[in-house]
Design an enzyme around this catalytic site. Sequence first.
Site, short mmCIF file in Angstrom:
data_model
loop_
_atom_site.label_atom_id
_atom_site.label_comp_id
_atom_site.label_asym_id
_atom_site.label_seq_id
_atom_site.Cartn_x
_atom_site.Cartn_y
_atom_site.Cartn_z
N ASP A 34 -21.45 24.54 -28.80
CA ASP A 34 -20.11 24.13 -29.60
C ASP A 34 -21.13 23.49 -31.32
OD1 ASP A 34 -18.64 25.07 -28.16
OD2 ASP A 34 -17.32 22.66 -28.34
N ASN A 82 -15.68 29.28 -29.40
CA ASN A 82 -14.26 28.98 -28.66
C ASN A 82 -14.95 27.26 -29.25
OD1 ASN A 82 -11.30 28.63 -28.29
ND2 ASN A 82 -12.58 28.42 -25.12
N SER A 117 -2.59 17.78 -32.07
CA SER A 117 -4.01 18.06 -31.98
C SER A 117 -4.43 17.24 -32.97
CB SER A 117 -4.65 19.10 -31.79
OG SER A 117 -5.88 18.95 -32.19
N ASP A 128 -10.37 14.83 -22.39
CA ASP A 128 -11.30 15.74 -22.19
C ASP A 128 -11.74 15.15 -20.33
OD1 ASP A 128 -10.96 17.42 -23.89
OD2 ASP A 128 -12.95 16.33 -25.29
N GLU A 153 -9.39 25.05 -24.05
CA GLU A 153 -10.64 26.01 -24.04
C GLU A 153 -9.68 26.97 -23.20
OE1 GLU A 153 -13.98 23.48 -25.67
OE2 GLU A 153 -11.89 23.40 -24.29
N HIS A 187 -15.85 24.96 -20.20
CA HIS A 187 -17.22 23.90 -19.64
C HIS A 187 -16.81 22.52 -19.02
CE1 HIS A 187 -16.15 21.46 -22.93
NE2 HIS A 187 -14.99 22.18 -23.37
N ARG A 188 -14.85 22.71 -18.90
CA ARG A 188 -14.87 21.58 -18.28
C ARG A 188 -14.05 21.63 -17.20
NH1 ARG A 188 -15.98 17.37 -21.31
NH2 ARG A 188 -16.06 17.39 -23.78
N LYS A 243 -21.63 24.64 -22.91
CA LYS A 243 -20.91 24.38 -24.32
C LYS A 243 -20.72 23.52 -24.84
CE LYS A 243 -16.26 25.09 -26.27
NZ LYS A 243 -16.31 24.28 -27.10
#
Length: 425
Positions: free
Chosen positions: A55, A97, A172, A299, A327, A380-381, A406
Amino acid sequence: MTSPLPSALTIVPPGRPLVGRVSPPGSKSITNRALLLAALAEGTSHLSGALKSKDTTLMAAALRQMGVTVEEPDATSFVVTSTGRLLPPAAPLFLGNAGTATRFLTAAVASVDGTVVVDGDEEMHKRPIAPLVDALRAAGVDATSETGCPPVVVNGTGRFPAGRVEIDGGLSSQYVSALLMVAPLADGPVEVALTGSEIGARGYVDLTVAAMRAFGAEVEQTDEGTWQIAPTGYRAADFLVEPDASAATYLWAAEALTSGRIDLGVASDAFTQPDAKAQAVIAQFPDMPAVIDGAQMQDAVPTLAVLAAFNNTPVRFVGIANLRVKECDRVSALATELSRIAPGLAREEGDDLVVESNPDLAGRLAGRNHLTRIETYADHRIAMSFALAGLKIDGITILDPACAGKTYPGYWDMLKSLGVDMRPA
């Protein structure tokens, strides 16, 4: 893992407490804010403790396309030299992304004298940006998005318009941060105002304001939903990026799951990022609350949801509707993959996630042929949080483990450093 990662990785439960010292990488959220602000500042800024990941690499590359010099003298530093103005790029900005980079730059390039196309990959083409584009248009910026998602075309005039700009931050907080960061480049004072009281992860706006002030901006919050920004521009600065609180949640959870002791080198209350709130919840494991509001630590929810699978009692996650536009649709992904481990382990109820919890999962063999293959949705998470289940259940296999790069390229090496074995699957 120094060699290329396999397409699938099976975690071997360590069968003992994880003990050691791990230094989390720098904050992605703060690194990308600092990179942009340094690019908008005249002079040379030194960013230390920064994150080098997919990122932040994409953000740096986009800034270079617009005439900014971004040097990387070592693994945790950027040196950014700029005239304080972004130039029209010769080609569209491709941001993969990376949500923060895409949203922040969509507003920032309104200050460019020329046309800029902000674009991303197929997944980014599904992520909404209409509220930000609508706010820019209402403020007088020529910005268009045919689908309400990237790509966005911005025809800048070289200055951001002064005056009041209203934004719906319910989906957001990044939309709000994007407008705040470009505001000091305006012709005169700017007032950024929420159109409603709802705002996703408000703590990230506080991060934005703190970073702006570090680069010389004058920002005053006049009430809960209004900010006044002076047309000061930005000054180059030396800036220290704090460790990533979202990354720290995996370590706190690994410690809790294995009754271990992992020294992060930084106290949990030293973090300014919203996800650090998760530590207080993790500390209650295996008796975490029956209801967890994830609105201000979004997150961290994947980490908490996997931990909840081993809790003594069921957990309902609320305030997480925004996770559907990350994502991947993380609410759906978490319900699906937890239930892949054990049928009915989790389910969606509206936008809530209910994890039934089963402390007896620990020590089980996962799935048919002792393997449960976790789909990660290029997220990724999802990859990093479900690896935690592999600390207690034999056979948890993470597909596409490289997607962790990421935000945490060293994640699998970190687990190995704590004595966790992994094998290609």
